[in-house]
Design a protein around this motif. Structure first.
Motif, PDB file in Angstrom:
ATOM      1  N   GLU A 313     -16.473  -0.155  -1.544  1.00 54.95           N
ATOM      2  CA  GLU A 313     -16.339  -1.070  -0.406  1.00 54.95           C
ATOM      3  C   GLU A 313     -17.676  -1.046   0.314  1.00 54.95           C
ATOM      4  N   ASN A 314     -18.232  -2.215   0.504  1.00 51.76           N
ATOM      5  CA  ASN A 314     -19.554  -2.328   1.133  1.00 51.76           C
ATOM      6  C   ASN A 314     -20.578  -1.403   0.474  1.00 51.76           C
ATOM      7  N   GLY A 315     -20.522  -1.342  -0.850  1.00 47.50           N
ATOM      8  CA  GLY A 315     -21.515  -0.562  -1.592  1.00 47.50           C
ATOM      9  C   GLY A 315     -21.240   0.926  -1.634  1.00 47.50           C
ATOM     10  N   ASP A 316     -20.192   1.361  -0.940  1.00 48.45           N
ATOM     11  CA  ASP A 316     -19.891   2.788  -0.888  1.00 48.45           C
ATOM     12  C   ASP A 316     -18.757   3.112  -1.871  1.00 48.45           C
ATOM     13  N   HIS A 317     -19.041   4.008  -2.804  1.00 44.19           N
ATOM     14  CA  HIS A 317     -18.041   4.318  -3.830  1.00 44.19           C
ATOM     15  C   HIS A 317     -17.050   5.383  -3.351  1.00 44.19           C
ATOM     16  N   PHE A 318     -15.833   5.286  -3.870  1.00 39.53           N
ATOM     17  CA  PHE A 318     -14.826   6.297  -3.550  1.00 39.53           C
ATOM     18  C   PHE A 318     -13.979   6.588  -4.780  1.00 39.53           C
ATOM     19  N   HIS A 319     -13.388   7.751  -4.790  1.00 38.43           N
ATOM     20  CA  HIS A 319     -12.434   8.144  -5.822  1.00 38.43           C
ATOM     21  C   HIS A 319     -11.400   9.037  -5.142  1.00 38.43           C
ATOM     22  N   SER A 320     -10.365   8.388  -4.630  1.00 38.65           N
ATOM     23  CA  SER A 320      -9.337   9.113  -3.877  1.00 38.65           C
ATOM     24  C   SER A 320      -8.182   9.490  -4.784  1.00 38.65           C
ATOM     25  N   LEU A 321      -7.611  10.632  -4.525  1.00 36.49           N
ATOM     26  CA  LEU A 321      -6.474  11.133  -5.310  1.00 36.49           C
ATOM     27  C   LEU A 321      -5.512  11.879  -4.391  1.00 36.49           C
ATOM     28  N   HIS A 322      -4.226  11.665  -4.638  1.00 32.93           N
ATOM     29  CA  HIS A 322      -3.230  12.459  -3.911  1.00 32.93           C
ATOM     30  C   HIS A 322      -2.012  12.651  -4.805  1.00 32.93           C
ATOM     31  N   GLN A 323      -1.606  13.895  -4.965  1.00 37.38           N
ATOM     32  CA  GLN A 323      -0.405  14.190  -5.756  1.00 37.38           C
ATOM     33  C   GLN A 323       0.779  14.380  -4.817  1.00 37.38           C
ATOM     34  N   ALA A 324       1.748  13.499  -4.923  1.00 39.55           N
ATOM     35  CA  ALA A 324       2.924  13.583  -4.041  1.00 39.55           C
ATOM     36  C   ALA A 324       4.072  12.801  -4.654  1.00 39.55           C
ATOM     37  N   PRO A 325       5.301  13.143  -4.277  1.00 46.48           N
ATOM     38  CA  PRO A 325       6.445  12.391  -4.811  1.00 46.48           C
ATOM     39  C   PRO A 325       6.517  10.986  -4.210  1.00 46.48           C
ATOM     40  N   VAL A 326       7.368  10.155  -4.770  1.00 49.35           N
ATOM     41  CA  VAL A 326       7.641   8.838  -4.183  1.00 49.35           C
ATOM     42  C   VAL A 326       8.358   9.030  -2.848  1.00 49.35           C
ATOM     43  N   ALA A 351       2.840  15.488 -14.700  1.00 48.96           N
ATOM     44  CA  ALA A 351       4.181  16.070 -14.599  1.00 48.96           C
ATOM     45  C   ALA A 351       4.663  16.344 -16.022  1.00 48.96           C
ATOM     46  N   PRO A 352       5.631  17.255 -16.175  1.00 45.34           N
ATOM     47  CA  PRO A 352       6.141  17.527 -17.526  1.00 45.34           C
ATOM     48  C   PRO A 352       6.765  16.273 -18.143  1.00 45.34           C
ATOM     49  N   LEU A 353       6.562  16.123 -19.435  1.00 45.92           N
ATOM     50  CA  LEU A 353       6.976  14.916 -20.170  1.00 45.92           C
ATOM     51  C   LEU A 353       8.435  14.523 -19.939  1.00 45.92           C
ATOM     52  N   GLU A 354       9.351  15.474 -20.052  1.00 51.93           N
ATOM     53  CA  GLU A 354      10.779  15.147 -19.907  1.00 51.93           C
ATOM     54  C   GLU A 354      11.057  14.629 -18.496  1.00 51.93           C
ATOM     55  N   GLN A 355      10.340  15.212 -17.517  1.00 54.46           N
ATOM     56  CA  GLN A 355      10.524  14.796 -16.126  1.00 54.46           C
ATOM     57  C   GLN A 355       9.987  13.379 -15.908  1.00 54.46           C
ATOM     58  N   VAL A 356       8.909  13.062 -16.608  1.00 50.42           N
ATOM     59  CA  VAL A 356       8.308  11.729 -16.487  1.00 50.42           C
ATOM     60  C   VAL A 356       9.302  10.663 -16.950  1.00 50.42           C
ATOM     61  N   ILE A 357      10.006  10.956 -18.037  1.00 52.95           N
ATOM     62  CA  ILE A 357      10.993   9.992 -18.554  1.00 52.95           C
ATOM     63  C   ILE A 357      12.103   9.766 -17.524  1.00 52.95           C
ATOM     64  N   LEU A 358      12.589  10.860 -16.954  1.00 56.52           N
ATOM     65  CA  LEU A 358      13.632  10.748 -15.926  1.00 56.52           C
ATOM     66  C   LEU A 358      13.097  10.044 -14.678  1.00 56.52           C
ATOM     67  N   TRP A 359      11.817  10.311 -14.388  1.00 52.13           N
ATOM     68  CA  TRP A 359      11.197   9.688 -13.211  1.00 52.13           C
ATOM     69  C   TRP A 359      11.175   8.166 -13.350  1.00 52.13           C
ATOM     70  N   TYR A 360      10.828   7.677 -14.551  1.00 48.75           N
ATOM     71  CA  TYR A 360      10.798   6.220 -14.750  1.00 48.75           C
ATOM     72  C   TYR A 360      12.186   5.613 -14.572  1.00 48.75           C
ATOM     73  N   GLU A 361      13.206   6.329 -15.039  1.00 46.62           N
ATOM     74  CA  GLU A 361      14.584   5.835 -14.838  1.00 46.62           C
ATOM     75  C   GLU A 361      14.889   5.738 -13.353  1.00 46.62           C
ATOM     76  N   ALA A 362      14.537   6.811 -12.626  1.00 46.26           N
ATOM     77  CA  ALA A 362      14.846   6.879 -11.194  1.00 46.26           C
ATOM     78  C   ALA A 362      14.042   5.849 -10.411  1.00 46.26           C
ATOM     79  N   VAL A 363      12.762   5.712 -10.753  1.00 47.49           N
ATOM     80  CA  VAL A 363      11.923   4.782 -10.001  1.00 47.49           C
ATOM     81  C   VAL A 363      12.308   3.336 -10.348  1.00 47.49           C
ATOM     82  N   GLY A 364      12.844   3.146 -11.544  1.00 50.31           N
ATOM     83  CA  GLY A 364      13.349   1.823 -11.921  1.00 50.31           C
ATOM     84  C   GLY A 364      14.509   1.426 -11.024  1.00 50.31           C
ATOM     85  N   LEU A 365      15.381   2.391 -10.779  1.00 49.69           N
ATOM     86  CA  LEU A 365      16.532   2.155  -9.907  1.00 49.69           C
ATOM     87  C   LEU A 365      16.072   1.906  -8.468  1.00 49.69           C
TER      88      LEU A 365
END
Lengths: 454, 454
Positions: A313-326, A351-365
């Motif tokens: 933004e305006n020539g200034d680079h950024f790389h922001s990261l935050h790990q948090a639940p929905v 996140a662990p693979l099995e949890q990721v699959i469940l997460w997509y189901e939950a976030v889909g809902l």
């Protein structure tokens, strides 16, 4: 069995003025130490009437007994909160005891209650006085804790679905917000309670929004600056700056310290179809899941998602990261923050693979519910509106639109943090209460004057 | 037993160019679907050699089998992270799939691996391509998760006691920080790792500190403004503005979003004794408690304390409140924030009485350790120093001092948030790595040129 196994030492008391003095002298006793006063001579303090002072065996708890209740105070807390000028600086409202030199094993040697003042002599050669009003205001009951949490620390929230939205969406005149404390407070309370409010009749100036934030405290800055202009742009690194559909999201979930409230000033609205704002109450939908789909709720509160923003933004680079639940809960299991943004979720998903699959189901809902007509509202901002909403609670979006020649849809946005909003609400409530009391006093004086003049 | 119960469908493969193509066709089968390739024709990808592609029975997991390992990917995650221009906008590095219209039940119909590219045909009539490098970089192993967390999301920390402090305290020249990216990065990495660093040779100007924060991102504003002047003041509402001892504390614990790093620019130092800075590493002491006094540690991580600040600055009133423990942990049980301030702890203590008593015992121990010579360091800032430290980790204080006529101790402080510091570190690391690679390329070209010229 009562927490205190009592050893009554004496029932003597001394009457002074119209009050009662309760004296307690140190005894090397294994039992508790207590002084009773006769019923006729109780200390009346608004609601409670104090029957006796009791010190626990370890001298770590001081209790004030009433007929219905026992108000208990940790003695170490009393010493720590001594209100004398050596321990507490009144004008800075600050404790000045130096903990580097504090005796954490300090105990009361004696305690007495004269009228509505408690006096304690301490083993570190200090004496403290407390008024009973001050003590009662700080009593360690669950009821007081809840009251403090819901009335002073945080304020009541009402979540909503689409049906209730119309009833809860309040509008506040810009000039009135700037000039009248009561309107300012009403706007902020509405924003806190419902997570959304509109400020209307806003001058079509670039800094109108910033002026509004400065009426509260100051603009919260992010790597997009203090203000951001939402206008269709070529070559942007942020999808909000396109004229296509902007799906439901929260702003800047990739900030650990995400901006609290979003203020979007509509300066130019698109003509014809499109450009509508969309909102849904993430806490309402989250609480629905908690009740009806507890497994999905759990996954959405426990799975850490990688929110990210890589760009410039305006020539200034950024790389922001935050790990948090929905869905983020506080220590009491109440929702305090929603993180939701398709574009700003990293392709790294730590996140662990099995949890990721469940997460997509939950976030889909969750997504389905956010978009469902029961929860989702659509409306078109008028030019001169500032849409203000809780960015940690609501998700917002915008339908696609097409600019017509010479008329480019233009919004200027900025943020306010909840730290500042809550602080302003507390200050305003105090000030307005005081000014109301002063008005009543003045009215009483006027009435008295009026009576005299007849 | 392996997570996959395999059903080998075929071992056929097609060689294209110098690579190997692995095709997988959809079968209505209860078992897993897998294609094997002969050992001679493996796909070599730096480290791993891919033997086969495997799709789980539910078609929710795609596995790449190597000799030593199986890299597994949730298929829904693959679809969600499709890198084609319709799903992902490269220049904004953003996913553009609209979740309002997304099919959360989407499944792969077929998958094939040609050279180092995986191609998947989806049930929603879409095709995705992924390079193996991209996939491996995002693999769902615990090892990758840890690496990402410790190298990209957060960075390694080294806690310290008084003995190590001298070794870890690094100094960085102000001009060099402003002009050289590598020094800027070194300073920020030092600040992150040890929680403290000094920037030296700072011009005696009021805005030198602000310029430094703007080299990173921007100054974090609070209700004390963007900058605060630490000078002995009469009638202040903040005890930091007195010349008496300033006990160990963290700044602004009453902010939910407490400032991340503190930058104190010493413009005028007091002559003679006094005015020394004190520091202790709250994480070091916290971790010591965790190991040796687990009950105290637990109390300090679980008891919500009421941090508050009631006062005014430049005529603007505030009443800030934040309920949080002294020691705050993240989801992994690692310490992420220390809240510690005697003056700014409210006399309201909204915790159960018995817990409050235990809390005082625990905080007494914590305080004793913070002040003990093993953990506490004292030094005097020189004029022209900026002391920079992690305000969420270190506690700081100052010994009493006396101003001499015409010479008033003067510090100008301001804050930076960790969101911005981490972002700057990530950007700098990437830029410096790229520039190093370009330098190597240039050197190689120069060498080649040199060889040719002989």
């Amino acid at each position: 069995m009562n927490f205190f196994t009592r050893l009554i030492l004496t029932t003597s008391y001394v009457t002074r003025c119209e009050g009662v003095s309760l004296t307690l002298r140190r005894k090397h006793s294994l039992g508790n130490q207590q002084i009773r006063v006769s019923k006729q001579k109780r200390v009346a303090l608004g609601n409670p009437e104090i029957n006796s002072l009791t010190l626990s065996q370890k001298r770590d708890i001081l209790a004030l007994d009433t007929d219905n209740n026992t108000l208990k105070f940790p003695t170490i807390w009393l010493r720590d909160n001594c209100q004398c000028p050596a321990c507490f600086q009144r004008h800075s409202q600050s404790r000045t005891i130096d903990w580097g030199k504090f005796d954490f094993g300090v105990k009361p040697l004696s305690a007495k209650l004269v009228e509505s003042e408690l006096t304690i002599e301490w083993s570190d050669n200090h004496r403290s006085n407390f008024t009973l009003d001050w003590l009662i205001e700080r009593s360690f009951t669950e009821e007081k804790r809840k009251l403090f949490r819901n009335k002073i620390y945080r304020f009541e929230r009402t979540t909503w679905g689409a049906n209730e939205f119309g009833k809860y969406l309040k509008k506040f005149d810009y000039k009135s917000v700037l000039n009248e404390d009561s309107t300012l407070l009403n706007w902020l309370e509405s924003l806190t309670k419902y997570g959304v409010a509109i400020v209307t009749n806003v001058p079509a100036k670039n800094n109108s929004n910033k002026i509004l934030t400065e009426r509260v405290a100051f603009t919260r800055r992010t790597h997009y600056g203090e203000e951001f202009t939402v206008i269709a742009k070529d070559g942007t690194t942020n999808v909000a700056y396109l004229s296509s559909t902007l799906p439901l999201h929260t702003d800047l979930p990739y900030y650990h310290y995400a901006p609290g409230a979003n203020l979007l000033h509509c300066l130019v609205q698109s003509q014809g179809k499109g450009g509508e704002s969309q909102l849904a109450d993430g806490f309402h939908v989250g609480n629905y899941l908690k009740l009806h789909e507890p497994e999905s709720y759990k996954i959405l509160t426990k799975t850490l998602v990688d929110w990210s923003d890589v760009g410039h933004e305006n020539g200034d680079h950024f790389h922001s990261l935050h790990q948090a639940p929905v869905l983020c809960e506080d220590e009491f299991g109440d929702l305090v923050r929603v993180n939701f943004s398709q574009p700003q979720r990293d392709s790294h998903f730590n996140a662990p693979l099995e949890q990721v699959i469940l997460w997509y189901e939950a976030v889909g809902l969750f997504t389905k519910l956010l978009y469902s007509p029961e929860n989702n509202v659509t409306f078109k901002l008028a030019e001169g509106d500032i849409l203000t909403f809780d960015n940690l609670r609501l998700v917002h979006g915008r339908s696609a639109y097409a600019d017509t020649t010479g008329r480019e849809r233009l919004l200027i946005g900025c943020y306010l943090d909840w730290d500042e909003i809550y602080s302003r609400i507390r200050v305003l409530r105090k000030q307005l209460k005081r000014s109301k009391e002063m008005n009543i006093e003045q009215s009483t004086r006027n009435l008295h004057q009026l009576c005299l003049s007849f």
